[in-house]
Design an enzyme around this catalytic site. Structure first.
Site, PDB file in Angstrom:
ATOM      1  N   GLU A  92       0.684  -1.820  -0.138  1.00  0.00           N
ATOM      2  CA  GLU A  92      -0.046   0.092  -0.204  1.00  0.00           C
ATOM      3  C   GLU A  92       0.761   1.459  -0.086  1.00  0.00           C
ATOM      4  O   GLU A  92       0.674   2.442   1.023  1.00  0.00           O
ATOM      5  CB  GLU A  92      -0.542   0.095   1.165  1.00  0.00           C
ATOM      6  CG  GLU A  92      -1.763  -0.775   1.606  1.00  0.00           C
ATOM      7  CD  GLU A  92      -2.538  -1.562   2.639  1.00  0.00           C
ATOM      8  OE1 GLU A  92      -1.950  -0.505   4.153  1.00  0.00           O
ATOM      9  OE2 GLU A  92      -3.015  -1.628   2.800  1.00  0.00           O
ATOM     10  N   PRO A  93       1.485   1.709  -0.918  1.00  0.00           N
ATOM     11  CA  PRO A  93       2.290   3.110  -0.808  1.00  0.00           C
ATOM     12  C   PRO A  93       1.837   4.188  -1.455  1.00  0.00           C
ATOM     13  O   PRO A  93       0.637   4.226  -1.711  1.00  0.00           O
ATOM     14  CB  PRO A  93       3.514   2.883  -1.709  1.00  0.00           C
ATOM     15  CG  PRO A  93       2.628   1.321  -3.014  1.00  0.00           C
ATOM     16  CD  PRO A  93       1.598   0.808  -2.199  1.00  0.00           C
TER      17      PRO A  93
ATOM     18  N   ARG B 154       3.073  20.068   5.820  1.00  0.00           N
ATOM     19  CA  ARG B 154       3.907  19.352   7.021  1.00  0.00           C
ATOM     20  C   ARG B 154       5.029  19.852   7.062  1.00  0.00           C
ATOM     21  O   ARG B 154       5.752  19.497   8.399  1.00  0.00           O
ATOM     22  CB  ARG B 154       3.968  18.509   5.414  1.00  0.00           C
ATOM     23  CG  ARG B 154       3.383  17.784   4.251  1.00  0.00           C
ATOM     24  CD  ARG B 154       3.630  16.397   3.580  1.00  0.00           C
ATOM     25  NE  ARG B 154       4.760  15.669   4.286  1.00  0.00           N
ATOM     26  CZ  ARG B 154       6.482  15.569   4.622  1.00  0.00           C
ATOM     27  NH1 ARG B 154       7.001  16.615   3.476  1.00  0.00           N
ATOM     28  NH2 ARG B 154       7.006  14.646   5.141  1.00  0.00           N
TER      29      ARG B 154
ATOM     30  N   TYR C 193       4.965  18.620  10.592  1.00  0.00           N
ATOM     31  CA  TYR C 193       5.985  17.569  11.113  1.00  0.00           C
ATOM     32  C   TYR C 193       7.669  18.384  10.947  1.00  0.00           C
ATOM     33  O   TYR C 193       7.943  17.059  11.084  1.00  0.00           O
ATOM     34  CB  TYR C 193       6.026  16.254  10.287  1.00  0.00           C
ATOM     35  CG  TYR C 193       4.628  15.749   9.639  1.00  0.00           C
ATOM     36  CD1 TYR C 193       4.283  14.331  10.643  1.00  0.00           C
ATOM     37  CD2 TYR C 193       3.750  15.851   8.294  1.00  0.00           C
ATOM     38  CE1 TYR C 193       2.895  14.815  10.040  1.00  0.00           C
ATOM     39  CE2 TYR C 193       3.229  15.445   7.993  1.00  0.00           C
ATOM     40  CZ  TYR C 193       2.025  14.656   8.552  1.00  0.00           C
ATOM     41  OH  TYR C 193       0.949  14.198   8.717  1.00  0.00           O
TER      42      TYR C 193
ATOM     43  N   CYS D 154      -0.896  34.245   9.246  1.00  0.00           N
ATOM     44  CA  CYS D 154      -0.463  34.970  11.120  1.00  0.00           C
ATOM     45  C   CYS D 154      -0.563  33.384  11.691  1.00  0.00           C
ATOM     46  O   CYS D 154      -1.525  33.641  12.573  1.00  0.00           O
ATOM     47  CB  CYS D 154      -1.882  35.743  11.205  1.00  0.00           C
ATOM     48  SG  CYS D 154      -2.308  37.225  10.513  1.00  0.00           S
TER      49      CYS D 154
ATOM     50  N   TYR E 288       0.592  14.448   0.282  1.00  0.00           N
ATOM     51  CA  TYR E 288       0.493  14.146   1.590  1.00  0.00           C
ATOM     52  C   TYR E 288       0.590  16.172   1.655  1.00  0.00           C
ATOM     53  O   TYR E 288       1.007  17.125   2.795  1.00  0.00           O
ATOM     54  CB  TYR E 288       1.314  14.579   2.752  1.00  0.00           C
ATOM     55  CG  TYR E 288       0.949  12.203   2.508  1.00  0.00           C
ATOM     56  CD1 TYR E 288      -0.279  12.176   3.663  1.00  0.00           C
ATOM     57  CD2 TYR E 288       2.043  11.646   2.230  1.00  0.00           C
ATOM     58  CE1 TYR E 288      -0.281  10.677   3.592  1.00  0.00           C
ATOM     59  CE2 TYR E 288       1.701  10.752   3.009  1.00  0.00           C
ATOM     60  CZ  TYR E 288       0.852  10.002   2.899  1.00  0.00           C
ATOM     61  OH  TYR E 288       0.451   8.720   3.390  1.00  0.00           O
TER      62      TYR E 288
HETATM   63  C1  LIG Z   1      -0.841   5.973   5.624  1.00  0.00           C
HETATM   64  C2  LIG Z   1      -1.130   4.825   4.708  1.00  0.00           C
HETATM   65  C3  LIG Z   1      -0.274   4.032   3.844  1.00  0.00           C
HETATM   66  C4  LIG Z   1       0.434   4.835   2.779  1.00  0.00           C
HETATM   67  O1  LIG Z   1       2.036   5.108   3.383  1.00  0.00           O
HETATM   68  P1  LIG Z   1       3.047   5.851   2.815  1.00  0.00           P
HETATM   69  O2  LIG Z   1       3.788   6.823   3.671  1.00  0.00           O
HETATM   70  O3  LIG Z   1       2.778   7.369   1.851  1.00  0.00           O
HETATM   71  O4  LIG Z   1       2.923   4.973   1.900  1.00  0.00           O
HETATM   72  C5  LIG Z   1      -0.612   2.921   3.949  1.00  0.00           C
HETATM   73  N1  LIG Z   1      -1.451   1.839   4.679  1.00  0.00           N
HETATM   74  C6  LIG Z   1      -2.179   2.765   4.928  1.00  0.00           C
HETATM   75  C7  LIG Z   1      -3.120   1.683   6.560  1.00  0.00           C
HETATM   76  C8  LIG Z   1      -2.269   3.491   5.901  1.00  0.00           C
HETATM   77  O5  LIG Z   1      -2.650   4.146   6.229  1.00  0.00           O
END
Ligand SMILES: *Cc1c(COP(=O)(O)O)cnc(C)c1O
Length: 440
Positions: A292-293, A331, A335, A363, A392
């Site tokens: 899941e990238p 960001r 962060y 501001c 993001y």
């Molecule tokens: C945010 C998230 C991702 C993606 O994260 P990346 O750091 O953008 O690759 C994949 N899986 C789950 C469950 C997430 O919450």
């Protein structure tokens, strides 16, 4: 962020990004398009995304996995950048999607990604969201608690449906990333403790309306070393074996996302080493692997273009005030993230540098993109590209300080096209109601 990042100068930032080039006349170009031409046509601030960069990153990732003979299905994490044009690019490449809300799920449907190719993650899915997703035939729901398991069983059972679920295991691994983006530690809100997985999985197998098919994990974001993955994937593999030993069927292992990118001049997650880790830890389990990238696929493929409003001197300090702000790209404020900033002018790349704070007009003191950054002279109207803002970025933007949302442009095949028009000021309050107004 790492010291190496902070030391990256303008030539190093440029050299590390082959999609960019500097031309004497046109200035900074991206995927063959002059960024000044985009700013001239559509104004600033404007998001610019590169289709070729996204495709190249997707193909590099799948090629690295293929090289080990791994059958991994990529589910693009929609929350990194949910623009329909971006989803359409990954759909065309054969990717599925990972979503964390009904809104994101509906975006994937609007972009033509098959519901069966969508995975639904997240610690708090509302019953109405679950019902809609199940009724549309969502492929997999990643369950984060015992309570949610019961909720999904009740909802799907009532609808006469069977939802495929996987249990998200919290592997209690430190991803070595920023505390706000680490998710795989025991005291994070995410996932189910490993010791609770076996009995919950067995229970899920008996509950109506659901069918447990596997395990998921996601340990955090912007991970730059394979070590935390090796630890987490080893624990996942052990869990798969443990479940199978008790006679439970496990056919899916969802490896999560989190692959990091180089915000300075460092390369980001080494794909060959990552693929080799996957192969070593989970390659022979005989399960369908999912990845899941998000950030990895889109981060370096996008930027925020901005114009300098003015340079301000205050005692010893030098401030470059941009027309982009924390409401656009949050960001750095959220962060303390480091983003490379390149001037669009060729002459500026040659000019002497001196430290400046690059800030927005909002501001808030947090509205700062870079502190003490060596920058050339940046007169009013000169432009910069805030790099690696494809993930993001726009998805976290707001209209704080009544600042309309920025426009967005997609570069593809040497041309650029507006994919989100700039929000107008009238649109800021178009859906607001003043009670009593117009009733007299
Ligand atoms: C945010 C998230 C991702 C993606 O994260 P990346 O750091 O953008 O690759 C994949 N899986 C789950 C469950 C997430 O919450």
């Amino acid at each position: 962020m790492a010291d190496a990042t902070q030391a990256a100068g303008l030539p190093e930032l440029l050299a590390a990004r082959p999609a960019f080039s500097m031309h004497a006349q046109d200035g900074l170009c991206f995927e063959g398009v002059a960024l000044n031409a985009i700013a001239d046509a559509h104004g600033t601030p404007v998001w610019v995304y590169g289709a070729a960069s996204m495709r190249a990153r997707y193909r590099a990732l799948t090629a690295a996995l293929d090289a080990h003979g791994l059958d991994v299905h990529v589910h693009y994490a929609v929350k990194a950048n949910d623009h329909l044009a971006v989803l359409n690019i990954f759909r065309a490449l054969g990717a599925g999607a990972d979503v964390v809300s009904l809104g994101e799920f509906m975006r994937t449907q609007r972009a033509g990604i098959a519901a069966a190719d969508v995975v639904y993650s997240g610690v708090g899915k509302a019953p109405a969201e679950l019902a809609e997703a199940i009724s549309a035939g969502i492929g997999q729901i990643n369950v984060e608690s015992a309570e949610e398991l019961d909720m999904i069983s009740a909802i799907a059972g009532q609808m006469g449906r069977t939802a495929q679920v996987v249990l998200r295991m919290n592997p209690d691994v430190d991803a070595g990333t920023h505390e706000k983006i680490t998710t795989g530690l025991a005291d994070n809100k995410f996932g189910i403790a490993a010791q609770d997985i076996p009995y919950l999985y067995a229970r899920a197998a008996r509950l109506p309306g659901i069918r447990p098919v596997g395990i998921a994990l996601h340990i955090g974001s912007q991970i730059l070393s394979t070590e935390p993955y090796a630890q987490a994937y080893a624990k996942a593999a052990a869990m798969v074996c443990k479940l199978r030993d008790t006679g439970l069927e496990v056919t899916v292992l969802d490896l999560g996302g989190g692959l990091g990118i180089g915000y300075g001049d460092e390369p980001g997650m080494p794909l060959a080493a990552f693929a080799s880790t996957v192969h070593r830890e989970v390659g022979d389990l005989g399960v369908q692997l999912l990845l899941e990238p998000g950030r990895y696929l889109v981060g370096p493929a996008g930027m925020l273009l901005s114009s300098v409003i003015l340079e301000k001197r205050a005692g010893e300090r030098r401030f470059i005030v941009l027309d982009a702000a924390m409401n656009d790209l949050m960001r750095p404020a959220l962060y303390e993230a480091w983003h490379g900033i390149l001037p669009l002018g060729a002459a500026q790349m040659q000019s002497p540098l001196s430290p400046a704070d690059v800030v927005g007009p909002v501001c808030e003191s947090a509205d700062c993109f870079a502190k003490d950054r060596p920058m050339p002279p940046m007169g009013p109207g000169s432009r910069v590209a805030i790099l690696d803002a494809g993930a993001y970025g726009a998805v976290m933007s707001s209209t704080y300080n009544a600042r309309p949302r920025a426009a967005a442009v997609l570069v593809d095949d040497g041309r650029f096209q507006l994919i989100t028009p700039r929000q107008t000021i009238d649109e800021l309050w178009a859906d607001e109601v003043i009670p009593g107004a117009g009733e007299e």
